[in-house]
Design a protein around this motif. Structure first.
Motif, PDB file in Angstrom:
ATOM      1  N   SER A   1       0.822  -1.214   0.000  1.00  0.00           N
ATOM      2  CA  SER A   1       0.000   0.000   0.000  1.00  0.00           C
ATOM      3  C   SER A   1       0.847   1.250   0.000  1.00  0.00           C
ATOM      4  O   SER A   1       0.365   2.341  -0.274  1.00  0.00           O
ATOM      5  N   GLY A   2       2.118   1.079   0.341  1.00  0.00           N
ATOM      6  CA  GLY A   2       2.993   2.237   0.427  1.00  0.00           C
ATOM      7  C   GLY A   2       2.738   3.092   1.652  1.00  0.00           C
ATOM      8  O   GLY A   2       3.314   4.159   1.791  1.00  0.00           O
ATOM      9  N   GLN A   3       1.907   2.632   2.561  1.00  0.00           N
ATOM     10  CA  GLN A   3       1.572   3.445   3.729  1.00  0.00           C
ATOM     11  C   GLN A   3       2.322   3.020   4.982  1.00  0.00           C
ATOM     12  O   GLN A   3       2.272   3.720   5.991  1.00  0.00           O
ATOM     13  N   ASN A   4       2.926   1.870   4.926  1.00  0.00           N
ATOM     14  CA  ASN A   4       3.599   1.342   6.115  1.00  0.00           C
ATOM     15  C   ASN A   4       5.006   0.884   5.788  1.00  0.00           C
ATOM     16  O   ASN A   4       5.261   0.361   4.705  1.00  0.00           O
ATOM     17  N   PHE A   5       5.883   1.040   6.788  1.00  0.00           N
ATOM     18  CA  PHE A   5       7.239   0.527   6.648  1.00  0.00           C
ATOM     19  C   PHE A   5       7.225  -0.975   6.919  1.00  0.00           C
ATOM     20  O   PHE A   5       6.607  -1.433   7.866  1.00  0.00           O
ATOM     21  N   VAL A   6       7.942  -1.703   6.079  1.00  0.00           N
ATOM     22  CA  VAL A   6       8.228  -3.102   6.404  1.00  0.00           C
ATOM     23  C   VAL A   6       9.563  -3.136   7.145  1.00  0.00           C
ATOM     24  O   VAL A   6       9.714  -3.738   8.193  1.00  0.00           O
ATOM     25  N   SER A   7      10.537  -2.461   6.559  1.00  0.00           N
ATOM     26  CA  SER A   7      11.852  -2.391   7.197  1.00  0.00           C
ATOM     27  C   SER A   7      12.585  -1.164   6.694  1.00  0.00           C
ATOM     28  O   SER A   7      12.176  -0.523   5.720  1.00  0.00           O
ATOM     29  N   ALA A   8      13.682  -0.842   7.370  1.00  0.00           N
ATOM     30  CA  ALA A   8      14.508   0.280   6.925  1.00  0.00           C
ATOM     31  C   ALA A   8      15.925   0.074   7.420  1.00  0.00           C
ATOM     32  O   ALA A   8      16.155  -0.566   8.450  1.00  0.00           O
ATOM     33  N   ARG A   9      16.858   0.602   6.661  1.00  0.00           N
ATOM     34  CA  ARG A   9      18.261   0.581   7.063  1.00  0.00           C
ATOM     35  C   ARG A   9      18.799   2.000   6.919  1.00  0.00           C
ATOM     36  O   ARG A   9      18.552   2.664   5.908  1.00  0.00           O
ATOM     37  N   ILE A  10      19.514   2.443   7.962  1.00  0.00           N
ATOM     38  CA  ILE A  10      20.064   3.804   7.959  1.00  0.00           C
ATOM     39  C   ILE A  10      21.531   3.720   8.327  1.00  0.00           C
ATOM     40  O   ILE A  10      21.892   3.023   9.284  1.00  0.00           O
ATOM     41  N   ALA A  11      22.371   4.415   7.593  1.00  0.00           N
ATOM     42  CA  ALA A  11      23.802   4.432   7.910  1.00  0.00           C
ATOM     43  C   ALA A  11      24.321   5.864   7.822  1.00  0.00           C
ATOM     44  O   ALA A  11      23.797   6.675   7.052  1.00  0.00           O
ATOM     45  N   LEU A  12      25.356   6.156   8.608  1.00  0.00           N
ATOM     46  CA  LEU A  12      25.830   7.531   8.780  1.00  0.00           C
ATOM     47  C   LEU A  12      27.303   7.669   8.413  1.00  0.00           C
ATOM     48  O   LEU A  12      28.104   6.762   8.685  1.00  0.00           O
ATOM     49  N   ALA A  13      27.654   8.813   7.865  1.00  0.00           N
ATOM     50  CA  ALA A  13      29.058   9.116   7.551  1.00  0.00           C
ATOM     51  C   ALA A  13      29.534  10.302   8.362  1.00  0.00           C
ATOM     52  O   ALA A  13      28.769  11.203   8.684  1.00  0.00           O
ATOM     53  N   SER A  14      30.822  10.308   8.673  1.00  0.00           N
ATOM     54  CA  SER A  14      31.538  11.435   9.292  1.00  0.00           C
ATOM     55  C   SER A  14      31.173  11.711  10.742  1.00  0.00           C
ATOM     56  O   SER A  14      31.456  12.804  11.240  1.00  0.00           O
ATOM     57  N   VAL A  15      30.552  10.752  11.412  1.00  0.00           N
ATOM     58  CA  VAL A  15      30.169  11.005  12.803  1.00  0.00           C
ATOM     59  C   VAL A  15      30.683   9.937  13.753  1.00  0.00           C
ATOM     60  O   VAL A  15      30.135   9.729  14.835  1.00  0.00           O
ATOM     61  N   ALA A  16      31.721   9.226  13.340  1.00  0.00           N
ATOM     62  CA  ALA A  16      32.325   8.194  14.187  1.00  0.00           C
ATOM     63  C   ALA A  16      33.637   7.799  13.513  1.00  0.00           C
ATOM     64  O   ALA A  16      33.884   8.201  12.382  1.00  0.00           O
ATOM     65  N   PRO A  17      34.465   6.996  14.175  1.00  0.00           N
ATOM     66  CA  PRO A  17      35.708   6.572  13.524  1.00  0.00           C
ATOM     67  C   PRO A  17      35.468   5.785  12.232  1.00  0.00           C
ATOM     68  O   PRO A  17      36.315   5.780  11.340  1.00  0.00           O
ATOM     69  N   THR A  18      34.341   5.109  12.132  1.00  0.00           N
ATOM     70  CA  THR A  18      33.979   4.441  10.883  1.00  0.00           C
ATOM     71  C   THR A  18      32.542   4.828  10.544  1.00  0.00           C
ATOM     72  O   THR A  18      31.820   5.337  11.415  1.00  0.00           O
ATOM     73  N   PRO A  19      32.118   4.592   9.305  1.00  0.00           N
ATOM     74  CA  PRO A  19      30.696   4.808   9.018  1.00  0.00           C
ATOM     75  C   PRO A  19      29.856   3.950   9.967  1.00  0.00           C
ATOM     76  O   PRO A  19      30.257   2.855  10.370  1.00  0.00           O
TER      77      PRO A  19
ATOM     78  N   LEU B   1      11.508   1.717  12.533  1.00  0.00           N
ATOM     79  CA  LEU B   1      10.449   1.997  11.561  1.00  0.00           C
ATOM     80  C   LEU B   1       9.665   0.745  11.178  1.00  0.00           C
ATOM     81  O   LEU B   1       8.562   0.838  10.643  1.00  0.00           O
ATOM     82  N   ALA B   2      10.245  -0.430  11.482  1.00  0.00           N
ATOM     83  CA  ALA B   2       9.611  -1.680  11.024  1.00  0.00           C
ATOM     84  C   ALA B   2       8.192  -1.790  11.549  1.00  0.00           C
ATOM     85  O   ALA B   2       7.955  -1.658  12.761  1.00  0.00           O
ATOM     86  N   GLY B   3       7.285  -2.015  10.616  1.00  0.00           N
ATOM     87  CA  GLY B   3       5.898  -2.224  10.992  1.00  0.00           C
ATOM     88  C   GLY B   3       5.120  -0.942  11.262  1.00  0.00           C
ATOM     89  O   GLY B   3       3.908  -0.959  11.437  1.00  0.00           O
ATOM     90  N   LYS B   4       5.794   0.202  11.271  1.00  0.00           N
ATOM     91  CA  LYS B   4       5.082   1.443  11.596  1.00  0.00           C
ATOM     92  C   LYS B   4       4.439   2.041  10.349  1.00  0.00           C
ATOM     93  O   LYS B   4       4.881   1.824   9.228  1.00  0.00           O
ATOM     94  N   ALA B   5       3.408   2.836  10.607  1.00  0.00           N
ATOM     95  CA  ALA B   5       2.832   3.604   9.502  1.00  0.00           C
ATOM     96  C   ALA B   5       3.816   4.693   9.114  1.00  0.00           C
ATOM     97  O   ALA B   5       4.502   5.257   9.975  1.00  0.00           O
ATOM     98  N   VAL B   6       3.838   4.972   7.815  1.00  0.00           N
ATOM     99  CA  VAL B   6       4.695   6.065   7.351  1.00  0.00           C
ATOM    100  C   VAL B   6       4.106   7.369   7.848  1.00  0.00           C
ATOM    101  O   VAL B   6       2.973   7.714   7.543  1.00  0.00           O
ATOM    102  N   SER B   7       4.877   8.098   8.648  1.00  0.00           N
ATOM    103  CA  SER B   7       4.381   9.360   9.195  1.00  0.00           C
ATOM    104  C   SER B   7       5.552  10.236   9.568  1.00  0.00           C
ATOM    105  O   SER B   7       6.681   9.767   9.723  1.00  0.00           O
TER     106      SER B   7
END
Lengths: 156, 291, 758
Positions: free
Chosen positions: B207-225, B235-241
């Motif tokens: 439906s495009g209204q809910n998250f099944v899963s998500a992956r987030i990664a960050l650069a420049s804020v630790a010794p490694t990404p 976000l898993a299982g949550k409504a997109v909001s």
């Protein structure tokens, strides 16, 4: 003394051979070994584009390519941009539009612009500015350079 | 530069054999856009430089809608974004490929090299982590896989053991209703090292209204990404909001451990992680929905 | 709508047109020879070993291991400079200046900045020379450095020079200090002026060290003739400066040094100091071979001459209608390791756009452990304008007055007396302000996360010495020789002035830049002076040619010179219509009537060109990140007369963009040990093409009474207003006053957080 390697490459349409140490960059080879001083050194670490050449159809910073990596490749430098018939339209446009002041960055900009228009003949201002972002100019503020490229771009 | 010998092996076996016997006396050269700068500055040295660009497997770029992408470690950025099929399948990866240096750098620099260079600010790394990329490594003891989020071990250091080379990166096939985006903050519009960077990938339901899963990664804020697992998992299982995105961004900020240096302060970087997480999540959602 | 306009009232035949520059084809084909393109047979490459410490005593240097490395041909230290063997007694009054000059070139007893040369090597190639550097052993006693201008002024700050005493308005101080000079000027009655004001604002501003950022690093090649003559090939703004400096340091007569200026890849004031030439000359003497050096980009940042950081306090009083009643400023600038920051120009220019009866300005020249500063395009004035024009913007906001109307009300005009006494002749500030006010850019709507800022600026533009020689070839083409190095198109503009004066075509003038043996003394290409002063010399030499051509015609026609006139390139008898010859036809007869005709002139014009500019900047600021983008920019400037409008526009655009970089991103970061942390183009962030819009220009022409075509000079004032214009625009966009350069995204976020915006 460190050993030298023999390298064969195509430079501005001509097959040539040269000797160099592995640690010598292609920029160094062009300028010091081959005497082709049109390609300039501005920073030697890939941040200014003054050493731009066309390698196998792509613009690259020659300070970040080793001379030995030129083996079997196809290289165009600023010396190869004009033809026996005359200046390349971009070279002519740069002159007409006063797109150079001191001129040290000009060879790099010309090759970079040529490679853009060869691929995208109708590149607009935004695309031109994006493509040329790896070439630094301190004299012109880029305005007349972009106009010079735009003039050739529209002409195509 | 100090003098060195230069060889161009034509097979993985040859490369592995040379590297295994040379130990730390040899360095791998791909695009050279990091390596040569470091060698000139005396930060990395080696009497032997091994050019891996002649090895066929490292130049492969093969995409299959069911198997995904196999990206040879030496494939330069421009080949990736010039390939319309790959570009259409992995916009999140193309975001990075377009950002590394300028056009000249992209003519030589590779995603594989960016990962192996293991800079905390490496622009390809969060994007590949977010997409679930896996690093395919071959060494004297055979082949193994290393998750991209485990590949960088310290600033400038990676998980490769003596004699090993990164052959390729495998990125899973894109799923329907999935989208990804990488954004970084720099003070100019190109040519800068990321002050902060975020790669987000989301999988929505049909439906495009809910998250099944998500992956987030960050650069420049630790010794490694950083793989901000908790932030993505939230976000898993949550409504997109907006609230869900906001919460994820706060968790991402919590996962960030930046330092203050001349490129940015702790407060600024942490704040930017929040901003970029929200923006990349929203862009990823839009891409997932077909926008 | 983007545009470039020239508001010209006088039309000429050649002046004011846009011909292709004579050196252009070589530059677009890569044939032009810049300094590092010099390649004499057998050239050795030099590398300079530099102090890793910002402040240290040099105890001893052992070069023996470096000398023993295969491929190394010579190693030198300060001991190899003639100066080292000469005493204070021998040099007398020159001692301080010569010691400073020589020590700057190569440190003798103290290293005063990170990057200060301590030794140099000549080797068969640059790689071997680099390896040899690591083999030189230097014993340093590391001292505490100081790299902040205000800290350096405090009692108890680490002292750079034990002998330095403050010159305080002509009085010499008693104790050692880092404050080299304090100067002050005043006019009227300051207290009365502030008492009369309805509104008084006072604020402090700071700017960071920045670099001119020329893309070509410093370079030189040195080689001696067997008769003891030293030859130098170098990229420089001033071949005669190099000659003079090298001659002083090496204790040679100037005539024994010949400098050939190669093409130069940018200077902006930073390529006047000769950093490498004396070093390469000594290495060349020792080895008997030509020696070439090229600075790395890191060396350029760390060891050439950036522009000073500054601290400024500005106070302005106004009536409610906007009339300024009193102005005051105190400015401190850091000169780096040796005295000589441009703070005195800064305080003189600070209020030069305004007609105010009461004012006082104070300037402090301060040394600290940074590379010695050099000129950067209108030295001192950009920093001063940032402070003054920002404060005026705050005043306009308080009074709810349009910033251009405010400036028109207070604008300097002909007759305005500047704070140090100079009275303005005819100037064009009002015209520039009116053009800006009526410009489409200023009238266009702006709102949202966008802000608009305005600022004006001033630079004196002086003359100084120039020499020109021109010879009429028998084919009618004039060979024009000048000592002025061509950085921005002056071969073309001087040729245009020559052609216009002689009444011949631009294509019939062939300009060449020649070496120091071939032309009379010529001051630097810089100071916005070349088109003006070398132009004057060319005009004068052309007049000389005209009178000689008249003499020659008189000889040919066997008449009186008084009966002959020279009109529009034709020599003709005033009454006999049969007797006329075009320039070319007369040239053809020169060989048989006495030989070549050469005109020459050496000038040293007094009087200032008085350049004024007004800039309008629009910016967009992303409130979440502080990222600032310039979305529209218009530069208005009074050129007096644009000899070649394209090159005038180029100066305006280039100066504006340098100013945008200075405003938003450029700065030297120093760590606690006094080392610059960002000596590369990666982290010293100059604007790239993707950061900018087109830079629109309007050239105003209010003729300079001191030049036949009205030329004022244009190169420098172009960089004076942009930082304040951008800063004022950011302020309008964000609601925060930014008083510290650069205005980085981080600072914008901090300002928001301080003012309670999240």
């Amino acid at each position: 003394m460190p050993g030298v390697t023999q390298v064969q490459t195509t430079l501005n349409g001509e097959v040539i051979n040269f000797l160099c140490e592995p640690r010598q960059s292609l920029l160094e080879v062009l300028r010091d070994v081959l005497g082709m001083t049109g390609t300039k050194e501005g920073c030697n670490d890939g941040n200014c584009g003054a050493c731009t050449i066309i390698l196998d159809g792509r613009i690259v910073d020659s300070c970040l390519v080793l001379g030995v990596e030129a083996e079997g490749r196809d290289i165009t430098t600023i010396e190869g941009m004009a033809s026996p018939e005359g200046l390349h339209p971009l070279q002519q446009s740069f002159l007409e539009n006063a797109a150079l002041q001191c001129g040290i960055c000009t060879p790099g900009f010309l090759l970079a612009s040529k490679s853009l228009l060869d691929q995208e003949p109708e590149a607009d201002e935004g695309r031109i500015r994006h493509w040329l972002a790896g070439n630094l100019c301190r004299c012109t503020g880029y305005d007349k350079i972009v106009r010079a490229v735009l003039q050739v771009s529209k002409a195509k | 530069m100090e003098p060195f010998d230069f060889i161009s092996p034509s097979s993985i076996e040859e490369a592995v054999k040379t590297l295994a016997s040379s130990g730390d006396q040899a360095r791998i050269l791909a695009g050279g856009t990091d390596m040569l700068v470091q060698m000139r500055a005396g930060r990395r040295t080696a009497p032997l430089v091994v050019d891996i660009k002649g090895i066929p497997e490292l130049n492969v770029m093969s995409y299959d809608a069911s198997k995904g992408l196999t990206l040879g470690a030496a494939v330069p950025c421009y080949r990736i974004y010039q390939d319309t099929t790959v570009a259409a399948a992995y916009p999140g990866l193309i975001d990075s490929a377009f950002l590394i240096g300028g056009i000249q750098i992209q003519g030589r620099a590779s995603i594989g090299g960016n990962i192996c260079n293991a800079a905390p600010s490496g622009d390809a790394i969060p994007a590949v982590i977010a997409l679930g990329g896996v690093c395919n490594v071959t060494g004297p003891n055979g082949t193994r896989e290393i998750l991209c989020e485990d590949f960088c071990t310290a600033p400038g250091r990676n998980a490769l053991e003596n004699g090993e080379i990164l052959v390729s990166i495998s990125i899973p096939a894109p799923q329907p209703n999935a989208g990804a985006n990488y954004l970084r903050f720099i003070p100019r519009n190109e040519m800068d090292i990321a002050v902060a960077g975020v790669g987000s990938a989301v999988q929505l339901d049909a439906s495009g209204q809910n998250f099944v899963s998500a992956r987030i990664a960050l650069a420049s804020v630790a010794p490694t990404p950083v793989f901000a697992k908790e932030a993505g998992d939230s976000l898993a299982g949550k409504a997109v909001s907006e609230e869900a995105v906001q919460q994820a961004s706060e968790l991402a900020m919590a996962a960030a451990k930046p330092i203050s240096d001349m490129r940015g302060t702790i407060r600024q970087r942490t704040h930017l992680i929040g901003v970029l997480t929200r923006r990349t999540l929203n862009n990823a959602i839009e891409r997932a929905r077909g926008g | 709508m983007t545009s470039n306009q020239v508001l010209s009232e006088v039309e000429y035949d050649v002046v004011g047109k846009r011909p292709v520059r004579p050196d252009g084809v070589d530059k677009v084909t890569g044939r032009a020879q810049y300094g590092d393109d010099t390649n004499l047979t057998g050239t050795l490459r030099a590398k300079v070993l530099r102090s890793p410490h910002a402040h240290a005593r040099i105890k001893f240097i052992d070069t023996s291991k470096a000398e023993a490395l295969p491929g190394v041909r010579a190693v030198i230290t300060a001991k190899d400079l003639p100066f080292a063997s000469l005493s204070k007694e021998e040099l007398g009054g020159e001692y301080t200046s010569l010691k400073f000059a020589s020590d700057h070139m190569m440190a003798s007893d103290k290293a005063l900045f990170k990057g200060h040369p301590v030794a140099a090597i000549a080797a068969v190639n640059a790689h071997v020379a680099e390896s040899a550097m690591a083999l030189i052993e230097v014993d340093y006693e590391v001292l505490k450095p100081v790299v902040d201008v205000r800290e350096a002024m405090q009692d108890g700050a680490p002292l750079l020079h034990e002998d330095l005493r403050t010159n305080d308005m002509g009085e010499t101080g008693e104790k050692p200090s880092n404050v080299a000079t304090h100067m002050s000027y005043s006019i009227g009655d300051l207290d009365k002026g502030f008492a009369e004001a309805d509104l008084v604002l006072e604020k402090e501003y700071t700017t960071s060290t920045v670099h001119q950022g020329y893309i070509e690093p410093h370079n030189t090649t040195a080689f001696w003739n067997s008769d003891g003559q030293l030859n130098l090939w170098t990229s420089t703004q001033g071949s005669f400066q190099v000659r003079g400096t090298v001659a002083s340091i090496l204790r040679l007569p100037v005539s024994q040094v010949k400098v050939t200026p190669m093409e130069i890849g940018g200077g902006f004031g930073g390529k006047i100091t000769a950093y490498l030439d004396a070093i390469c000359a000594v290495l060349s003497k020792k080895t008997g071979a030509p020696v070439k050096a090229l600075m790395t980009r890191t060396e350029v940042f760390e060891a050439s001459g950036p522009a000073p950081a500054s601290w400024m306090r500005v106070k302005i009083g106004v009536k409610n209608n906007g009339k300024m009643t009193a102005v005051e400023t105190e400015m401190a600038m850091d000169a780096g390791a040796y005295p000589g920051s441009p703070v005195m120009q800064a305080i003189v220019c600070a209020f030069a756009c305004y007609d105010v009866e009461n004012g006082k300005v104070d300037g402090y020249d301060v040394v600290d452990n940074k590379p010695k500063t050099a000129a950067y395009r209108a030295p001192g004035a950009p920093q001063a304008a940032f402070a003054v024009e920002s404060l005026i913007d705050e005043i306009c906001a308080e009074l709810n007055m349009d910033p251009i109307e405010f400036r028109l009300l207070n604008a300097a005009k002909e007759g305005t007396r500047r704070i140090e006494g100079l009275v303005a002749r005819r100037i064009g500030l009002v015209e520039c302000l009116e053009v800006a006010r009526d410009h489409d850019h200023y009238k266009s709507k702006i709102d949202g996360p966008n802000g608009r800022g305005v600022a004006c600026g001033y630079w004196p533009n002086r003359g100084f010495q120039s020499s020109v020689v021109m010879t009429v070839n028998y084919d009618g083409v004039v060979s024009l020789l000048m000592g002025s190095v061509d950085i921005g198109g002056t071969r073309a503009s001087i040729a245009q002035q020559t052609a216009e004066t002689l009444g011949i075509g631009y294509e019939d003038v062939k300009p060449t830049v020649v070496d120091t043996d071939s032309i009379g003394y010529t001051f630097i290409t810089g100071g916005s002076r070349t088109c003006f002063a070398t132009g004057l010399a060319a005009i004068s030499a052309a007049e000389d040619v005209k009178s000689q051509m008249i003499s020659r015609a008189a000889k040919i026609w066997d008449t009186n010179e008084d009966d002959i006139e020279y009109v529009a390139g034709v020599v003709q008898h005033k009454s006999d219509e049969e007797l006329k010859l075009t320039f070319k036809d007369l040239a053809r007869q020169l060989a048989t009537t006495g030989g070549s005709v050469s005109g020459r002139a050496s000038v040293d014009p007094s009087g200032e060109g008085n350049g004024y500019a007004v800039h309008i900047a629009d910016v967009t600021v992303d409130p979440d990140t502080g990222k600032t983008d310039v979305t529209r920019f218009t530069a208005v400037q009074d050129a007096g007369k644009a000899i070649h409008p394209s090159y005038v526009e180029g100066q305006m655009q280039g100066g504006a963009v340098q100013g945008i970089g200075w405003a938003l991103n450029e700065e030297y970061f120093f760590d606690d040990s006094g080392k610059m942390m960002n000596p590369t183009f990666l982290d010293y962030r100059m604007p790239i093409s993707l950061d900018l819009p087109m830079i629109d220009t309007v050239i105003v022409e209010v003729a300079n009474p001191g030049h036949p075509y009205g030329v004022r000079g244009v190169g420098e004032v172009a960089i004076v207003p942009p930082m304040a214009a951008v800063g004022n625009a950011v302020s309008a966009a964000t609601g925060n006053r930014m008083r510290s350069l650069p205005i980085t995204p981080g600072k914008i976020l901090e300002a928001d957080w301080e003012n309670g915006k999240s």
